[in-house]
Design an enzyme around this catalytic site. Sequence first.
Site, mmCIF file in Angstrom:
data_model
loop_
_atom_site.group_PDB
_atom_site.id
_atom_site.type_symbol
_atom_site.label_atom_id
_atom_site.label_comp_id
_atom_site.label_asym_id
_atom_site.label_seq_id
_atom_site.Cartn_x
_atom_site.Cartn_y
_atom_site.Cartn_z
ATOM 1 N N GLY A 1 30.613 52.905 36.842
ATOM 2 C CA GLY A 1 29.689 53.955 37.238
ATOM 3 C C GLY A 1 28.258 53.581 36.882
ATOM 4 O O GLY A 1 27.324 54.317 37.194
ATOM 5 N N SER A 2 28.086 52.427 36.241
ATOM 6 C CA SER A 2 26.746 51.912 35.947
ATOM 7 C C SER A 2 26.359 50.914 37.030
ATOM 8 O O SER A 2 27.051 49.916 37.253
ATOM 9 C CB SER A 2 26.754 51.225 34.580
ATOM 10 O OG SER A 2 25.739 50.234 34.504
ATOM 11 N N CYS A 3 25.257 51.196 37.717
ATOM 12 C CA CYS A 3 24.832 50.350 38.846
ATOM 13 C C CYS A 3 24.551 48.922 38.396
ATOM 14 O O CYS A 3 24.912 47.964 39.077
ATOM 15 C CB CYS A 3 23.561 50.907 39.488
ATOM 16 S SG CYS A 3 23.755 52.565 40.151
#
EC number: 5.99.1.4
Lengths: 200, 200
Positions: free
Chosen positions: B11-13
């Site tokens: 969920g971390s770009c």
Amino acid sequence: MPQIDFFYFFGSCYAYLSVMRIEKLAEEAGVEVRWRPFSVRDLMTEKGYFLRTQPTKMDYIFRDVERRARLHGIPFEKPPIWPTDPDQLANRAGIAAFIQGWGREYTKTSFRAWFDGMPLGAEESLNEILTSLGKEPQSIIDLANSPEIRERYNQETDAARQLGIFGSPTFAVGQEIFWGDDRLEEALAWAKGQHPALLR
Amino acid sequence: MPQIDFFYFFGSCYAYLSVMRIEKLAEEAGVEVRWRPFSVRDLMTEKGYFLRTQPTKMDYIFRDVERRARLHGIPFEKPPIWPTDPDQLANRAGIAAFIQGWGREYTKTSFRAWFDGMPLGAEESLNEILTSLGKEPQSIIDLANSPEIRERYNQETDAARQLGIFGSPTFAVGQEIFWGDDRLEEALAWAKGQHPALLR
């Protein structure tokens, strides 16, 4: 000649790295740099984001700046006094200095002094920095406190706001913004039309 | 063999860039990587810092990730669905996958699917991703929801907390932490004792 705008704040640790690096890199790249002090503090306050309430992150930032300074061969003795320049006077003096044509020297001298242990914006610091540049401190301080320079500083901050800038340093090529000293090389490549994202 | 810990969040770009880069770079460097999913969301919540209230910064992040993907030759079609994985199920499934020995494939497949338009942690996404890896989705989801895996995920988050980690991805070499995909090369150099800050 390609051009980039260098938005920075007197009091931003990462801006120190850029202040020490940008002239040589820009010259090698053949890119002209417009130095633009602005109030990242005002923009962060607007957005409700305060680094001074994030001690873990600040510890990391000081360590990271130290490592990056070593990587680039830039002097680093110890973490600078932070936060600093409570009235943003060092920043407004920067605006005055650029209008008078000696802004780069003032900027480099100020950041070196800051990383050498001086608080930015303090009377003693400004006296020493301005005197070393052959300027009469009180007249520059008076100018930095004038409505005209305050207004110009606010205009620069607004220019940054309009570009979507939220941190210091940020490099702008037209509307394209690059946040952080570690994006300086990319911004220069972008200005020259040589960034890979432009060449697809 | 030198080793680094790769702390990341599904969920971390920016973790996408590291997931796509780290195996090749680590192999070239001769450094072993320990992949460690953790909850950066819990750590940010604790510190009262929420990217979802910073739309200007998120717009920048998506653009920056796109540019960095081009720079590194990594696929990027459009910004991913964000925020994603509301229950952190994709993350806990990652913990389960690593215990079973197929964590890297699960991670790479998940991040590619995310940047290909899928929300992370949704039942349909997990069905497709797990099936493509030859796993039976429901049994993995049940495992990811078990008290044991929840506890293990919390332990990994606590390990990150103890190291002073506040963002994803972060690379750790012992107690030395490097935040951001753009610090991966530095972390590998550090692990090998070749970072300039170690050679003074």
